[in-house]
Scaffold this motif. Structure first.
Motif, PDB file in Angstrom:
ATOM      1  N   MET A   1       0.831  -1.188   0.000  1.00 52.52           N
ATOM      2  CA  MET A   1       0.000   0.000   0.000  1.00 52.52           C
ATOM      3  C   MET A   1       0.873   1.248   0.000  1.00 52.52           C
ATOM      4  N   LYS A   2       0.498   2.203  -0.811  1.00 48.11           N
ATOM      5  CA  LYS A   2       1.258   3.432  -0.922  1.00 48.11           C
ATOM      6  C   LYS A   2       0.854   4.459   0.123  1.00 48.11           C
ATOM      7  N   HIS A   3      -0.362   4.369   0.643  1.00 51.81           N
ATOM      8  CA  HIS A   3      -0.903   5.415   1.501  1.00 51.81           C
ATOM      9  C   HIS A   3      -1.407   4.859   2.832  1.00 51.81           C
ATOM     10  N   PRO A   4      -0.518   4.306   3.669  1.00 55.05           N
ATOM     11  CA  PRO A   4      -1.009   3.707   4.918  1.00 55.05           C
ATOM     12  C   PRO A   4      -1.591   4.735   5.890  1.00 55.05           C
ATOM     13  N   LYS A   5      -1.076   5.963   5.894  1.00 55.07           N
ATOM     14  CA  LYS A   5      -1.616   6.977   6.809  1.00 55.07           C
ATOM     15  C   LYS A   5      -3.039   7.348   6.429  1.00 55.07           C
ATOM     16  N   ARG A   6      -3.301   7.465   5.135  1.00 52.93           N
ATOM     17  CA  ARG A   6      -4.662   7.788   4.688  1.00 52.93           C
ATOM     18  C   ARG A   6      -5.623   6.651   4.995  1.00 52.93           C
ATOM     19  N   ILE A   7      -5.166   5.422   4.819  1.00 54.59           N
ATOM     20  CA  ILE A   7      -6.013   4.273   5.115  1.00 54.59           C
ATOM     21  C   ILE A   7      -6.361   4.255   6.592  1.00 54.59           C
ATOM     22  N   ILE A   8      -5.379   4.474   7.444  1.00 54.34           N
ATOM     23  CA  ILE A   8      -5.610   4.505   8.885  1.00 54.34           C
ATOM     24  C   ILE A   8      -6.555   5.640   9.246  1.00 54.34           C
ATOM     25  N   ALA A   9      -6.373   6.811   8.633  1.00 53.57           N
ATOM     26  CA  ALA A   9      -7.250   7.954   8.909  1.00 53.57           C
ATOM     27  C   ALA A   9      -8.688   7.642   8.507  1.00 53.57           C
ATOM     28  N   ASN A  10      -8.882   6.976   7.378  1.00 51.27           N
ATOM     29  CA  ASN A  10     -10.231   6.630   6.940  1.00 51.27           C
ATOM     30  C   ASN A  10     -10.872   5.599   7.864  1.00 51.27           C
ATOM     31  N   ILE A  11     -10.100   4.647   8.324  1.00 48.87           N
ATOM     32  CA  ILE A  11     -10.620   3.646   9.252  1.00 48.87           C
ATOM     33  C   ILE A  11     -10.996   4.309  10.579  1.00 48.87           C
ATOM     34  N   ILE A  12     -10.159   5.221  11.057  1.00 48.76           N
ATOM     35  CA  ILE A  12     -10.475   5.951  12.298  1.00 48.76           C
ATOM     36  C   ILE A  12     -11.745   6.776  12.120  1.00 48.76           C
ATOM     37  N   GLU A  13     -11.902   7.393  10.952  1.00 52.55           N
ATOM     38  CA  GLU A  13     -13.113   8.166  10.670  1.00 52.55           C
ATOM     39  C   GLU A  13     -14.351   7.277  10.728  1.00 52.55           C
ATOM     40  N   ILE A  14     -14.263   6.093  10.164  1.00 55.41           N
ATOM     41  CA  ILE A  14     -15.386   5.145  10.205  1.00 55.41           C
ATOM     42  C   ILE A  14     -15.671   4.723  11.641  1.00 55.41           C
ATOM     43  N   LEU A  15     -14.629   4.451  12.415  1.00 61.95           N
ATOM     44  CA  LEU A  15     -14.816   4.033  13.811  1.00 61.95           C
ATOM     45  C   LEU A  15     -15.431   5.147  14.659  1.00 61.95           C
ATOM     46  N   ILE A  16     -15.025   6.387  14.430  1.00 62.78           N
ATOM     47  CA  ILE A  16     -15.628   7.516  15.151  1.00 62.78           C
ATOM     48  C   ILE A  16     -17.106   7.613  14.800  1.00 62.78           C
ATOM     49  N   GLY A  17     -17.442   7.426  13.533  1.00 63.50           N
ATOM     50  CA  GLY A  17     -18.841   7.438  13.120  1.00 63.50           C
ATOM     51  C   GLY A  17     -19.646   6.356  13.805  1.00 63.50           C
ATOM     52  N   ILE A  18     -19.088   5.161  13.891  1.00 61.08           N
ATOM     53  CA  ILE A  18     -19.773   4.054  14.574  1.00 61.08           C
ATOM     54  C   ILE A  18     -19.971   4.393  16.045  1.00 61.08           C
ATOM     55  N   LEU A  48     -12.050   5.507   1.570  1.00 57.35           N
ATOM     56  CA  LEU A  48     -11.285   4.264   1.648  1.00 57.35           C
ATOM     57  C   LEU A  48     -11.424   3.474   0.352  1.00 57.35           C
ATOM     58  N   PHE A  49     -12.622   3.402  -0.185  1.00 65.89           N
ATOM     59  CA  PHE A  49     -12.852   2.712  -1.453  1.00 65.89           C
ATOM     60  C   PHE A  49     -12.059   3.371  -2.580  1.00 65.89           C
ATOM     61  N   ARG A  50     -12.105   4.706  -2.653  1.00 64.38           N
ATOM     62  CA  ARG A  50     -11.365   5.418  -3.697  1.00 64.38           C
ATOM     63  C   ARG A  50      -9.864   5.176  -3.566  1.00 64.38           C
ATOM     64  N   LEU A  51      -9.364   5.204  -2.350  1.00 62.75           N
ATOM     65  CA  LEU A  51      -7.933   5.007  -2.127  1.00 62.75           C
ATOM     66  C   LEU A  51      -7.503   3.584  -2.497  1.00 62.75           C
ATOM     67  N   LEU A  52      -8.310   2.609  -2.120  1.00 56.11           N
ATOM     68  CA  LEU A  52      -7.982   1.228  -2.478  1.00 56.11           C
ATOM     69  C   LEU A  52      -8.067   1.018  -3.988  1.00 56.11           C
ATOM     70  N   ARG A  53      -9.053   1.632  -4.625  1.00 63.98           N
ATOM     71  CA  ARG A  53      -9.156   1.531  -6.086  1.00 63.98           C
ATOM     72  C   ARG A  53      -7.962   2.214  -6.745  1.00 63.98           C
ATOM     73  N   TYR A  54      -7.569   3.378  -6.226  1.00 64.60           N
ATOM     74  CA  TYR A  54      -6.413   4.099  -6.763  1.00 64.60           C
ATOM     75  C   TYR A  54      -5.148   3.250  -6.646  1.00 64.60           C
ATOM     76  N   SER A  55      -5.014   2.521  -5.541  1.00 60.15           N
ATOM     77  CA  SER A  55      -3.820   1.709  -5.315  1.00 60.15           C
ATOM     78  C   SER A  55      -3.775   0.458  -6.174  1.00 60.15           C
ATOM     79  N   THR A  56      -4.944  -0.055  -6.587  1.00 58.54           N
ATOM     80  CA  THR A  56      -4.957  -1.334  -7.297  1.00 58.54           C
ATOM     81  C   THR A  56      -5.235  -1.213  -8.792  1.00 58.54           C
ATOM     82  N   ASP A  57      -5.949  -0.180  -9.217  1.00 63.67           N
ATOM     83  CA  ASP A  57      -6.357  -0.046 -10.611  1.00 63.67           C
ATOM     84  C   ASP A  57      -5.481   1.002 -11.313  1.00 63.67           C
ATOM     85  N   LYS A  58      -4.591   0.548 -12.178  1.00 63.76           N
ATOM     86  CA  LYS A  58      -3.646   1.455 -12.850  1.00 63.76           C
ATOM     87  C   LYS A  58      -4.350   2.440 -13.790  1.00 63.76           C
ATOM     88  N   ALA A  59      -5.398   1.988 -14.475  1.00 71.68           N
ATOM     89  CA  ALA A  59      -6.127   2.882 -15.379  1.00 71.68           C
ATOM     90  C   ALA A  59      -6.800   4.005 -14.591  1.00 71.68           C
TER      91      ALA A  59
END
Length: 133
Positions: A1-18, A48-59
């Motif tokens: 993964m290229k963006h672990p800080k962003r992934i962690i921030a998005n997960i924390i955002e989801i957890l705060i929402g929950i 999180l979905f956009r970031l994961l798609r950005y990391s996996t889909d080259k197009a």
């Protein structure tokens, strides 16, 4: 993964929402916070979905990179911000007059304060940018 800080921030955002939704369900917070929690979950999940798609889909990655770095898109974005600012000032100024005429005297300071705030922000931004450029 290229963006672990962003992934962690998005997960924390989801957890705060929950947590906000759970606290609202057990009556620790009012229903405003459950709505805020739902919004945080939605935004965190979409980002999180956009970031994961950005990391996996080259197009998709190439499409996003071109859109972000394109001078035309930057120009359009800046033009849209300027139009939004002009329209906001005009709408808030008209709202100030209409609210006063209709007798909503408690709302007039809010609308006129918004006009003053945006004009002050514009003036300060202009001074800063004039010295920078």
């Amino acid at each position: 993964m290229k963006h672990p800080k962003r992934i962690i921030a998005n997960i924390i955002e989801i957890l705060i929402g929950i947590c906000l939704i759970i606290c609202s369900c057990v009556n620790l917070l009012d229903e405003f916070w459950s709505g805020m929690g739902g919004a945080l979950i939605a935004v965190g999940a979409l980002q999180l979905f956009r970031l994961l798609r950005y990391s996996t889909d080259k197009a998709y990655q190439e499409t996003v990179d071109v859109a972000v770095n394109d001078e035309r898109n930057k120009y359009i974005s800046m033009k849209a911000w300027s139009w939004a600012g002009y329209l906001f000032v005009l709408i808030a100024a008209v709202a100030t007059i209409v609210l006063k005429v209709l007798g909503y005297d408690t709302l007039v300071p809010i609308a006129s304060g918004c006009v003053c705030l945006i004009v002050i922000l514009y003036w300060l931004s202009y001074l800063i940018l004039r010295n920078k450029y």
